[in-house]
Design a protein around this motif. Structure first.
Motif, PDB file in Angstrom:
ATOM      1  N   SER A 133      55.192  42.539  22.757  1.00 39.48           N
ATOM      2  CA  SER A 133      55.156  41.087  22.965  1.00 39.48           C
ATOM      3  C   SER A 133      55.376  40.391  21.632  1.00 39.48           C
ATOM      4  O   SER A 133      55.309  41.002  20.555  1.00 39.48           O
ATOM      5  CB  SER A 133      53.813  40.650  23.566  1.00 39.48           C
ATOM      6  OG  SER A 133      52.749  40.951  22.661  1.00 39.48           O
ATOM      7  N   THR A 134      55.672  39.115  21.710  1.00 35.53           N
ATOM      8  CA  THR A 134      55.737  38.264  20.526  1.00 35.53           C
ATOM      9  C   THR A 134      54.512  37.361  20.544  1.00 35.53           C
ATOM     10  O   THR A 134      54.306  36.607  21.501  1.00 35.53           O
ATOM     11  CB  THR A 134      57.014  37.415  20.514  1.00 35.53           C
ATOM     12  OG1 THR A 134      58.150  38.289  20.538  1.00 35.53           O
ATOM     13  CG2 THR A 134      57.071  36.546  19.258  1.00 35.53           C
ATOM     14  N   LEU A 135      53.691  37.473  19.502  1.00 42.81           N
ATOM     15  CA  LEU A 135      52.464  36.695  19.445  1.00 42.81           C
ATOM     16  C   LEU A 135      52.763  35.230  19.167  1.00 42.81           C
ATOM     17  O   LEU A 135      53.873  34.867  18.753  1.00 42.81           O
ATOM     18  CB  LEU A 135      51.534  37.263  18.376  1.00 42.81           C
ATOM     19  CG  LEU A 135      51.185  38.754  18.509  1.00 42.81           C
ATOM     20  CD1 LEU A 135      50.233  39.176  17.386  1.00 42.81           C
ATOM     21  CD2 LEU A 135      50.569  39.038  19.870  1.00 42.81           C
ATOM     22  N   ALA A 136      51.771  34.398  19.368  1.00 44.39           N
ATOM     23  CA  ALA A 136      51.947  32.962  19.191  1.00 44.39           C
ATOM     24  C   ALA A 136      52.371  32.603  17.766  1.00 44.39           C
ATOM     25  O   ALA A 136      53.079  31.619  17.545  1.00 44.39           O
ATOM     26  CB  ALA A 136      50.651  32.230  19.549  1.00 44.39           C
ATOM     27  N   LEU A 172      54.638  36.983  15.193  1.00 45.00           N
ATOM     28  CA  LEU A 172      54.641  38.423  14.937  1.00 45.00           C
ATOM     29  C   LEU A 172      55.126  39.173  16.177  1.00 45.00           C
ATOM     30  O   LEU A 172      54.726  38.858  17.304  1.00 45.00           O
ATOM     31  CB  LEU A 172      53.239  38.906  14.580  1.00 45.00           C
ATOM     32  CG  LEU A 172      52.712  38.576  13.181  1.00 45.00           C
ATOM     33  CD1 LEU A 172      51.257  38.991  13.058  1.00 45.00           C
ATOM     34  CD2 LEU A 172      53.553  39.258  12.112  1.00 45.00           C
ATOM     35  N   GLU A 173      55.968  40.168  15.947  1.00 46.72           N
ATOM     36  CA  GLU A 173      56.439  41.017  17.041  1.00 46.72           C
ATOM     37  C   GLU A 173      55.566  42.269  17.102  1.00 46.72           C
ATOM     38  O   GLU A 173      55.455  43.008  16.122  1.00 46.72           O
ATOM     39  CB  GLU A 173      57.895  41.409  16.827  1.00 46.72           C
ATOM     40  CG  GLU A 173      58.846  40.217  16.905  1.00 46.72           C
ATOM     41  CD  GLU A 173      60.293  40.639  16.731  1.00 46.72           C
ATOM     42  OE1 GLU A 173      60.531  41.848  16.488  1.00 46.72           O
ATOM     43  OE2 GLU A 173      61.171  39.777  16.828  1.00 46.72           O
ATOM     44  N   LEU A 174      54.967  42.498  18.250  1.00 44.96           N
ATOM     45  CA  LEU A 174      54.015  43.589  18.431  1.00 44.96           C
ATOM     46  C   LEU A 174      54.595  44.613  19.398  1.00 44.96           C
ATOM     47  O   LEU A 174      55.031  44.267  20.498  1.00 44.96           O
ATOM     48  CB  LEU A 174      52.704  43.039  18.991  1.00 44.96           C
ATOM     49  CG  LEU A 174      51.580  44.038  19.297  1.00 44.96           C
ATOM     50  CD1 LEU A 174      51.019  44.608  18.001  1.00 44.96           C
ATOM     51  CD2 LEU A 174      50.477  43.371  20.111  1.00 44.96           C
ATOM     52  N   ARG A 175      54.622  45.902  18.974  1.00 39.14           N
ATOM     53  CA  ARG A 175      55.075  46.982  19.849  1.00 39.14           C
ATOM     54  C   ARG A 175      54.103  48.144  19.757  1.00 39.14           C
ATOM     55  O   ARG A 175      53.679  48.517  18.664  1.00 39.14           O
ATOM     56  CB  ARG A 175      56.476  47.466  19.455  1.00 39.14           C
ATOM     57  CG  ARG A 175      57.609  46.500  19.761  1.00 39.14           C
ATOM     58  CD  ARG A 175      58.940  47.087  19.335  1.00 39.14           C
ATOM     59  NE  ARG A 175      58.995  47.308  17.885  1.00 39.14           N
ATOM     60  CZ  ARG A 175      59.399  48.433  17.319  1.00 39.14           C
ATOM     61  NH1 ARG A 175      59.773  49.454  18.061  1.00 39.14           N
ATOM     62  NH2 ARG A 175      59.429  48.555  16.001  1.00 39.14           N
ATOM     63  N   VAL A 197      53.291  48.967  16.007  1.00 36.70           N
ATOM     64  CA  VAL A 197      54.228  48.528  14.980  1.00 36.70           C
ATOM     65  C   VAL A 197      54.289  47.005  15.048  1.00 36.70           C
ATOM     66  O   VAL A 197      54.651  46.431  16.083  1.00 36.70           O
ATOM     67  CB  VAL A 197      55.630  49.129  15.197  1.00 36.70           C
ATOM     68  CG1 VAL A 197      56.587  48.628  14.120  1.00 36.70           C
ATOM     69  CG2 VAL A 197      55.563  50.651  15.189  1.00 36.70           C
ATOM     70  N   VAL A 198      53.919  46.376  13.950  1.00 37.23           N
ATOM     71  CA  VAL A 198      53.863  44.914  13.895  1.00 37.23           C
ATOM     72  C   VAL A 198      54.898  44.425  12.890  1.00 37.23           C
ATOM     73  O   VAL A 198      54.865  44.811  11.720  1.00 37.23           O
ATOM     74  CB  VAL A 198      52.457  44.424  13.494  1.00 37.23           C
ATOM     75  CG1 VAL A 198      52.386  42.902  13.523  1.00 37.23           C
ATOM     76  CG2 VAL A 198      51.401  45.026  14.408  1.00 37.23           C
ATOM     77  N   THR A 199      55.833  43.601  13.339  1.00 38.03           N
ATOM     78  CA  THR A 199      56.921  43.134  12.496  1.00 38.03           C
ATOM     79  C   THR A 199      56.814  41.623  12.289  1.00 38.03           C
ATOM     80  O   THR A 199      56.737  40.860  13.256  1.00 38.03           O
ATOM     81  CB  THR A 199      58.285  43.469  13.134  1.00 38.03           C
ATOM     82  OG1 THR A 199      58.351  44.877  13.370  1.00 38.03           O
ATOM     83  CG2 THR A 199      59.425  43.045  12.209  1.00 38.03           C
TER      84      THR A 199
END
Length: 413
Positions: A98-101, A104-107, A405-407
């Motif tokens: 998901s993409t957090l508010a 940040l892109e969270l996988r 993995v947080v981008t």
């Protein structure tokens, strides 16, 4: 080499294996399969030594069956490896994302455990299955089979290790531990920090020992005291086929039925049929008083019979007065492996499925279908009856953990 030295070597191999591509792993699996077939005569010859020793030591015929390898069974092991090669690689799969508010892109992605230890009894085909499924899921395998299968396992692992190195992967991806002493089991159970997870596969005493004494995290595979319940609304033809197949298709497996429960309303029509079928297959029935009324060959069941995983030509049989009584019996004596109902009633099957606490529930189908291959998972590493991490046949995804993995783009908190 000590178990700890082998575990340290496996950890180094696991680092290399974690970075291997699917093509590299599949190449190794296919080469492993080809070499097993090419060397099947050598493997069967080594197995003959184990069979001779087993008979000399008084091992029962059901266990001899589990131990026996034939050219056909070696070919089946190879086919299992080929099926694994054809399956998707779980490593890198995104479990959720998901993409957090805040942008940040969270996988959450699948990653190997690292080093997987296997302690198992009897069946040497498990050696190839475990090695293959560990390799495909990116894990190095430490295999501790039983002493009764040591010659067979040594021959299999020798073939597999040569194939793995010829495919360009580390030989220590697959290692066989010494089975001539119990010290290797103790050392493996204490190798926390070198071994990431331990999977016991065998009888109740083995599993209990590993669960209670291991400092390495354990995925518990379970004993199979499996039941078939024939409901009052059962189709007799289906009930007979499912019951007989569940018990007799192969006696020595954990998904073989060990108990039969028959609703009282159908007992008079069904029991004479199934008792005759059991007799024709050489199966001894341990029954309650109502079952004994249908045949002089029925042996009076003891309390121990209801909880016994026979792994032999024996089955316990009881007449129950209701579906609730069947559920109560299964809750008391079942092991959470596989339970089956035969019924044409949607209401009854729904209540049974909801009321049974088991890794697999069969509706109008044999208990023998609880199997990774039958489920389309390829070669399984075991059937888990616990409730954490994995339950049921353990295929490739169950041999993985996950990482997040947080981008970001220079994000700070």
């Amino acid at each position: 080499m000590s178990v700890l030295e082998q575990a340290a070597a496996a950890r180094i191999a696991a680092i290399d294996l974690a970075g291997a591509t699917r093509a590299e792993k599949d190449k190794a699996l296919l080469l492993m399969a080809d070499r097993l077939v090419e060397r099947s005569d050598d493997i069967v010859a080594a197995n003959a030594v184990d069979i001779a020793n087993g008979r000399e030591n008084g091992i029962g015929e059901a266990m001899i069956d589990r131990l026996t390898l034939t050219t056909e069974r070696v070919a089946a092991m190879a086919d299992g490896l080929r099926q694994l090669a054809a399956l998707p690689d779980p490593i890198g799969d995104v479990v959720r994302g998901s993409t957090l508010a805040n942008g940040l892109e969270l996988r959450q992605v699948r990653v190997p455990f690292g080093v997987v230890g296997m302690i198992y009894e009897g069946r040497p085909n498990v050696t190839a299955d475990a090695a293959g499924i560990c390799l495909k899921s990116g894990n190095a395998a430490l295999l501790r089979g039983s002493g009764s299968a040591f010659s067979s396992n040594a021959a299999i692992v020798s073939v597999l290790r040569k194939a793995v190195t010829d495919a360009g992967l580390p030989a220590d991806t697959i290692q066989l531990l010494d089975a001539t002493t119990r010290d290797s089991v103790k050392e493996l159970m204490r190798a926390r920090g070198l071994v990431d997870v331990l999977i016991p596969r065998g009888g109740a005493s083995l599993i209990k020992t590993v669960v209670e004494q291991s400092t390495v995290p354990v995925i518990e595979t379970g004993v199979g005291n499996c039941h078939v319940y024939v409901d009052s609304a059962a189709d007799l033809e289906k009930a007979l086929a499912v019951t007989v197949n569940s018990k007799t298709q192969r006696l020595s497996t954990c998904n073989t039925a060990e108990s039969l429960l028959v609703h009282t309303e159908i007992a008079e029509r069904f029991l004479p049929l199934v008792l005759e079928e059991f007799a024709s297959h050489g199966v001894t029935v341990h029954g309650d008083a109502r079952v004994a009324g249908y045949s002089d060959d029925v042996v009076a069941a003891t309390e121990d019979d209801w909880g016994t995983e026979y792994l032999a030509a024996d089955i316990s049989v009881a007449v129950v007065d209701s579906l609730d009584d069947a559920l109560d019996h299964i809750r008391r004596y079942g092991t959470g492996h596989t339970e089956a109902i035969v019924s044409e009633s949607v209401t009854a099957t729904r209540r049974f499925v909801a009321g049974v606490d088991a890794a697999a529930v069969m509706v109008n189908a044999s208990t023998r279908f609880t199997d990774g291959g039958e489920f389309g998972f390829g070669a399984e590493i075991g059937i888990s009856t616990q409730k954490l991490h994995a339950r049921g046949p353990m295929g490739l995804p169950e041999l993985t953990s996950t990482k997040y993995v947080v981008t970001g783009n220079g994000h700070t908190r």
